[in-house]
Design a protein around this motif. Sequence first.
Motif, PDB file in Angstrom:
ATOM      1  N   SER A  30       0.795  -1.231   0.000  1.00 49.66           N
ATOM      2  CA  SER A  30       0.000   0.000   0.000  1.00 49.66           C
ATOM      3  C   SER A  30       0.824   1.276   0.000  1.00 49.66           C
ATOM      4  N   SER A  65     -22.987   5.474   1.287  1.00 51.79           N
ATOM      5  CA  SER A  65     -21.999   4.581   0.664  1.00 51.79           C
ATOM      6  C   SER A  65     -21.251   5.232  -0.491  1.00 51.79           C
ATOM      7  N   ASN A  67     -18.124   6.341  -0.348  1.00 52.91           N
ATOM      8  CA  ASN A  67     -16.714   5.937  -0.241  1.00 52.91           C
ATOM      9  C   ASN A  67     -15.747   7.120  -0.140  1.00 52.91           C
ATOM     10  N   THR A  70     -13.233   6.618   2.899  1.00 52.63           N
ATOM     11  CA  THR A  70     -12.151   5.670   2.645  1.00 52.63           C
ATOM     12  C   THR A  70     -11.137   6.240   1.671  1.00 52.63           C
ATOM     13  N   SER A  71     -11.596   6.988   0.680  1.00 49.71           N
ATOM     14  CA  SER A  71     -10.670   7.507  -0.331  1.00 49.71           C
ATOM     15  C   SER A  71      -9.747   8.590   0.209  1.00 49.71           C
ATOM     16  N   CYS A  73      -8.672   8.698   3.465  1.00 48.35           N
ATOM     17  CA  CYS A  73      -7.949   8.211   4.641  1.00 48.35           C
ATOM     18  C   CYS A  73      -6.453   8.096   4.337  1.00 48.35           C
ATOM     19  N   ASP A  78     -10.296   1.126   5.462  1.00 51.72           N
ATOM     20  CA  ASP A  78     -11.641   1.100   4.907  1.00 51.72           C
ATOM     21  C   ASP A  78     -12.591   1.651   5.957  1.00 51.72           C
ATOM     22  N   ALA A  81     -16.765   0.677   5.717  1.00 51.95           N
ATOM     23  CA  ALA A  81     -17.332  -0.602   6.184  1.00 51.95           C
ATOM     24  C   ALA A  81     -17.929  -0.494   7.588  1.00 51.95           C
ATOM     25  N   CYS A 100     -11.417  11.779   7.323  1.00 52.60           N
ATOM     26  CA  CYS A 100     -12.656  11.117   6.908  1.00 52.60           C
ATOM     27  C   CYS A 100     -13.874  11.871   7.427  1.00 52.60           C
TER      28      CYS A 100
END
Length: 135
Positions: A30, A65, A67, A70-71, A73, A78, A81, A100
């Motif tokens: 990552s 939802s 996202n 998450t994008s 962070c 994630d 979730a 976030c």
Amino acid sequence: MKIPDRAAVFCTGPNWFLGVLGYGAYFWLSGRVWCRFFCPLAALLHVYARFSRFAIVSEKARCISCNQCTSVCHMGIDVMAPAQRGEPMRDPECVRCSACVHACPTGVLQFASIDRSGFVSLDSLAASPVRMREG
């Protein structure tokens, strides 16, 4: 005696293979190899996060939802979730940077403290721009 060209030495044999392997492993892990495995500050923050009574909580009904959480962070967690399940964000890699919380377009995420019995006390200081507009 002829000295070999420097590019020829590094682009042949095991040196080339090790370079490609190392470069690939960095992105396979990552891209945060230093932060995740070697950084002493991150190690201290992980210990703090594991035993902290502070968490990022969500309102399951308001999550769309998208996202976004998450994008943005920085730690690659994630976040969506647990938000979709209505659970507190308790990942030990989370350093509570509020990226976030700030990026959420519906204001689902916010900071809270959770005591040993599981009682959630929401933070009175709004970190989300949506929550700030709502008052």
